[in-house]
Design a protein around this motif. Sequence first.
Motif, PDB file in Angstrom:
ATOM      1  N   LYS A 137       0.840  -1.204   0.000  1.00 57.85           N
ATOM      2  CA  LYS A 137       0.000   0.000   0.000  1.00 57.85           C
ATOM      3  C   LYS A 137       0.873   1.251   0.000  1.00 57.85           C
ATOM      4  N   GLN A 138       1.960   1.222   0.745  1.00 58.45           N
ATOM      5  CA  GLN A 138       2.873   2.362   0.776  1.00 58.45           C
ATOM      6  C   GLN A 138       3.547   2.539  -0.579  1.00 58.45           C
ATOM      7  N   TYR A 139       3.896   1.418  -1.214  1.00 57.84           N
ATOM      8  CA  TYR A 139       4.518   1.453  -2.540  1.00 57.84           C
ATOM      9  C   TYR A 139       3.629   2.212  -3.521  1.00 57.84           C
ATOM     10  N   LEU A 140       2.337   1.942  -3.483  1.00 54.90           N
ATOM     11  CA  LEU A 140       1.404   2.615  -4.383  1.00 54.90           C
ATOM     12  C   LEU A 140       1.262   4.102  -4.061  1.00 54.90           C
ATOM     13  N   ALA A 141       1.436   4.467  -2.796  1.00 54.16           N
ATOM     14  CA  ALA A 141       1.267   5.861  -2.375  1.00 54.16           C
ATOM     15  C   ALA A 141       2.540   6.690  -2.552  1.00 54.16           C
ATOM     16  N   ASP A 142       3.711   6.054  -2.531  1.00 55.75           N
ATOM     17  CA  ASP A 142       4.974   6.789  -2.624  1.00 55.75           C
ATOM     18  C   ASP A 142       5.133   7.462  -3.977  1.00 55.75           C
ATOM     19  N   THR A 143       5.574   8.703  -3.942  1.00 53.38           N
ATOM     20  CA  THR A 143       5.844   9.449  -5.168  1.00 53.38           C
ATOM     21  C   THR A 143       7.336   9.387  -5.471  1.00 53.38           C
ATOM     22  N   TYR A 144       7.695   9.830  -6.639  1.00 52.03           N
ATOM     23  CA  TYR A 144       9.106   9.914  -7.050  1.00 52.03           C
ATOM     24  C   TYR A 144       9.886  10.759  -6.040  1.00 52.03           C
ATOM     25  N   VAL A 145       9.318  11.873  -5.613  1.00 54.56           N
ATOM     26  CA  VAL A 145       9.965  12.771  -4.653  1.00 54.56           C
ATOM     27  C   VAL A 145      10.170  12.064  -3.312  1.00 54.56           C
ATOM     28  N   ASP A 146       9.167  11.280  -2.867  1.00 53.77           N
ATOM     29  CA  ASP A 146       9.291  10.529  -1.608  1.00 53.77           C
ATOM     30  C   ASP A 146      10.482   9.578  -1.656  1.00 53.77           C
TER      31      ASP A 146
END
Length: 162
Positions: free
Chosen positions: A56-65
């Motif tokens: 779930k975190q993988y899907l939410a993480d952005t390039y900037v994150d």
Amino acid sequence: MSAHRRSSGRGLLGWLFAALLAVGCAPAHLTVNIKSPADSNEGRPLYMVIREVDPKQYLADTYVDVAAKVVTPDKTVLQTVVIYPGTTKQVRVKKPPELPVAIAFLFTTPDGAWQTLLDVPLPEKVELELLENRIRTGANAPPSPQPALQPAAPAAPEKAAK
């Protein structure tokens, strides 16, 4: 049974037990092989970030994150590596016990897939190839070899015209 025979039998059993214990306790590793053509990332070095991640975190993480984890790694980061265009690189990391692994490539101008998720159970080895500004994935991978042609099944007989 003589004392010599008993002691050599115990030595062998002890050695076998130690060998099994060593193999069973050895940490499992993931080997990541990266092929980076000369034109990847417009010919400039780029970072690769390998981290354990909740799906779930993988899907939410952005390039900037993910890019921020290069400068300030958190406990999820297994390794960061600089990848140079025109080279191949092999990286070996300890597998996390339960979580998937995300592998991100921080292209200067990403154009498509810039990270990939390896789900559990994790493989022992993964092969990744970079393109100019993205990871080669199934959609842009070369076609797989065609299976050998099978003889065609006989055609069904046509109905006679009335």
